[in-house]
Design a protein around this motif. Structure first.
Motif, PDB file in Angstrom:
ATOM      1  N   TRP A 194       0.861  -1.176   0.000  1.00 28.19           N
ATOM      2  CA  TRP A 194       0.000   0.000   0.000  1.00 28.19           C
ATOM      3  C   TRP A 194       0.906   1.237   0.000  1.00 28.19           C
ATOM      4  CZ3 TRP A 194      -0.867  -3.598   4.188  1.00 28.19           C
ATOM      5  CH2 TRP A 194      -1.746  -4.619   3.826  1.00 28.19           C
ATOM      6  N   ASN A 195       0.745   2.124   0.967  1.00 27.09           N
ATOM      7  CA  ASN A 195       1.654   3.269   1.056  1.00 27.09           C
ATOM      8  C   ASN A 195       2.470   3.201   2.353  1.00 27.09           C
ATOM      9  OD1 ASN A 195       2.429   5.644  -0.433  1.00 27.09           O
ATOM     10  ND2 ASN A 195       1.623   6.876   1.246  1.00 27.09           N
ATOM     11  N   GLU A 196       2.639   1.980   2.860  1.00 29.83           N
ATOM     12  CA  GLU A 196       3.340   1.769   4.116  1.00 29.83           C
ATOM     13  C   GLU A 196       4.722   1.160   3.862  1.00 29.83           C
ATOM     14  OE1 GLU A 196       0.739  -0.530   6.620  1.00 29.83           O
ATOM     15  OE2 GLU A 196      -1.003   0.676   6.047  1.00 29.83           O
ATOM     16  N   ARG A 197       5.691   1.535   4.689  1.00 34.22           N
ATOM     17  CA  ARG A 197       7.063   1.074   4.517  1.00 34.22           C
ATOM     18  C   ARG A 197       7.657   0.684   5.864  1.00 34.22           C
ATOM     19  NH1 ARG A 197       5.217   1.183   0.344  1.00 34.22           N
ATOM     20  NH2 ARG A 197       5.875   2.189  -1.600  1.00 34.22           N
ATOM     21  N   VAL A 198       8.539  -0.337   5.838  1.00 39.24           N
ATOM     22  CA  VAL A 198       9.311  -0.736   7.006  1.00 39.24           C
ATOM     23  C   VAL A 198      10.752  -0.922   6.564  1.00 39.24           C
ATOM     24  CG1 VAL A 198       9.657  -2.418   8.837  1.00 39.24           C
ATOM     25  CG2 VAL A 198       7.342  -1.925   8.041  1.00 39.24           C
ATOM     26  N   TYR A 203      -3.131   1.968   4.744  1.00 42.64           N
ATOM     27  CA  TYR A 203      -3.258   3.227   4.014  1.00 42.64           C
ATOM     28  C   TYR A 203      -2.620   3.135   2.639  1.00 42.64           C
ATOM     29  CZ  TYR A 203      -4.866   5.056   8.423  1.00 42.64           C
ATOM     30  OH  TYR A 203      -5.604   5.258   9.564  1.00 42.64           O
ATOM     31  N   ALA A 204      -3.455   3.368   1.623  1.00 39.10           N
ATOM     32  CA  ALA A 204      -2.976   3.384   0.245  1.00 39.10           C
ATOM     33  C   ALA A 204      -2.726   4.818  -0.219  1.00 39.10           C
ATOM     34  CB  ALA A 204      -3.984   2.695  -0.676  1.00 39.10           C
ATOM     35  N   ILE A 222      -8.722  -0.896   3.828  1.00 42.63           N
ATOM     36  CA  ILE A 222      -7.714  -0.181   3.040  1.00 42.63           C
ATOM     37  C   ILE A 222      -8.223   1.241   2.802  1.00 42.63           C
ATOM     38  CG2 ILE A 222      -6.271  -0.187   0.997  1.00 42.63           C
ATOM     39  CD1 ILE A 222      -6.007  -2.693   2.777  1.00 42.63           C
ATOM     40  N   VAL A 223      -7.545   2.224   3.384  1.00 49.79           N
ATOM     41  CA  VAL A 223      -7.947   3.623   3.221  1.00 49.79           C
ATOM     42  C   VAL A 223      -7.483   4.117   1.851  1.00 49.79           C
ATOM     43  CG1 VAL A 223      -7.657   5.978   4.087  1.00 49.79           C
ATOM     44  CG2 VAL A 223      -7.888   4.067   5.693  1.00 49.79           C
ATOM     45  N   LYS A 224      -8.444   4.576   1.033  1.00 41.41           N
ATOM     46  CA  LYS A 224      -8.138   4.993  -0.326  1.00 41.41           C
ATOM     47  C   LYS A 224      -8.337   6.487  -0.556  1.00 41.41           C
ATOM     48  CE  LYS A 224      -8.966   0.473  -2.373  1.00 41.41           C
ATOM     49  NZ  LYS A 224      -9.593  -0.269  -3.495  1.00 41.41           N
ATOM     50  N   TRP A 225      -8.807   7.178   0.492  1.00 33.03           N
ATOM     51  CA  TRP A 225      -9.021   8.625   0.339  1.00 33.03           C
ATOM     52  C   TRP A 225      -9.064   9.253   1.720  1.00 33.03           C
ATOM     53  CZ3 TRP A 225     -13.306  11.508   2.097  1.00 33.03           C
ATOM     54  CH2 TRP A 225     -13.385  12.833   1.626  1.00 33.03           C
ATOM     55  N   GLN A 226      -8.472  10.450   1.824  1.00 33.50           N
ATOM     56  CA  GLN A 226      -8.570  11.253   3.036  1.00 33.50           C
ATOM     57  C   GLN A 226      -8.737  12.722   2.662  1.00 33.50           C
ATOM     58  OE1 GLN A 226      -5.055  10.204   5.528  1.00 33.50           O
ATOM     59  NE2 GLN A 226      -6.556   9.378   6.965  1.00 33.50           N
TER      60      GLN A 226
END
Length: 283
Positions: A48-52, A144-145, A191-195
């Motif tokens: 998605w838009n997450e990183r580790v 979060y995408a 999955i969050v696609k908009w904020q």
């Protein structure tokens, strides 16, 4: 490959009860992107838009993109190189992206965050029960995408409102203070696609949302049409107010509410608090 056995090319390493596996043994089955910086000896996993980000020898992982898991996170077992292969902590990495894991000999079993019964309820079960489950799932099952949008805290008190399209429980909009998030259900959770932000205005927050009076949008906005069930919880000082009703082109219609003050028995009620609209059926 979730909920299936995933064989590893090299046997896992167990140190002090912690299981370490080669990079690809966890990245592929979880659907994670993987980049390796040989100079810095650093692996970056993403979905998605997450990183580790994990560095060889470091006891701290750096996470970004999800407010439930941000910044430096202490590792029980640091990344290490064994016989030329890079090993990472399996359980930490899987759980960082919401998955459940177990190790059986040389095999790794990866399970989806939501089990079959939960998915069935959310997708086709009783609407009230499904929405109750949707609202109660832990923050760790929301991903979060889109780029994260900070909460500006323009409004006093605490308010959170859940909005579900009429007849559905597999997608929702959550309005938390001045921030609105649209999420869709998957086997990985929400999955969050908009904020977007909802600036302070003359109308109620969700009415401003319905009229698209928002700013700082990230992602693709949902099409607000038809009608939505809303469930709202507001705290002002020591008083909590729960309300439910309908949001549509006709505006906001409150069908039931309950107000309770801490330390005082009873409370005031009016109408019927409900997680379904009158006559509503699943679509």
């Amino acid at each position: 490959m979730k909920d299936k056995l995933v064989p590893a090319a090299d046997a896992p390493i167990v140190e002090k009860g912690r299981t370490m596996v080669p990079l690809a043994a966890v990245a592929g089955p979880l659907g994670l992107s993987l980049s390796w910086d040989p100079a810095a000896k650093t692996a970056t996993f993403g979905k998605w838009n997450e990183r580790v980000k994990l560095a060889v020898g470091s006891g701290v992982a750096i996470a970004s993109g999800n407010p439930a898991r941000m910044g430096g996170i202490k590792l029980d077992s640091p990344v290490r190189i064994v016989n030329g292969r890079v090993y990472v902590p399996l359980r930490f990495l899987a759980e960082q992206f919401g998955y459940r894991v177990s190790v059986e000999g040389r095999d790794v079993r990866i399970r989806a965050p939501l089990d079959a019964s939960q998915l069935a309820l959310l997708r086709e079960g009783d609407l009230a029960d499904a929405r109750r489950l949707a609202m109660s799932l832990p923050p760790g099952l929301t991903h979060y995408a889109v780029d994260l949008l900070p909460n500006t805290h323009e409004r006093e008190g605490y308010n959170v409102t859940w909005l579900f399209p009429e007849g559905r429980s597999d997608r929702m909009i959550v309005v938390n203070g001045d921030q609105a998030s649209y999420a869709e259900l998957s086997e990985d959770g929400w999955i969050v696609k908009w904020q977007a932000h909802i600036p302070v205005g003359e109308k109620d927050t969700i009415e401003l949302l319905w009229e698209n009076k928002v700013t700082d949008q990230k992602g693709t906005a949902p099409k607000l049409q038809g009608s939505y069930l809303f469930w709202s919880s507001t705290d002002q000082v020591a008083t909590n107010v729960l309300s439910s009703g309908r949001l549509s082109d006709a505006g906001k219609e409150i069908l039931g509410w309950r107000a309770a003050t801490a330390g005082e028995p009873g409370g005031q009620t009016q109408g019927e608090l409900s997680l379904t609209l009158p006559g509503e059926t699943r679509r």
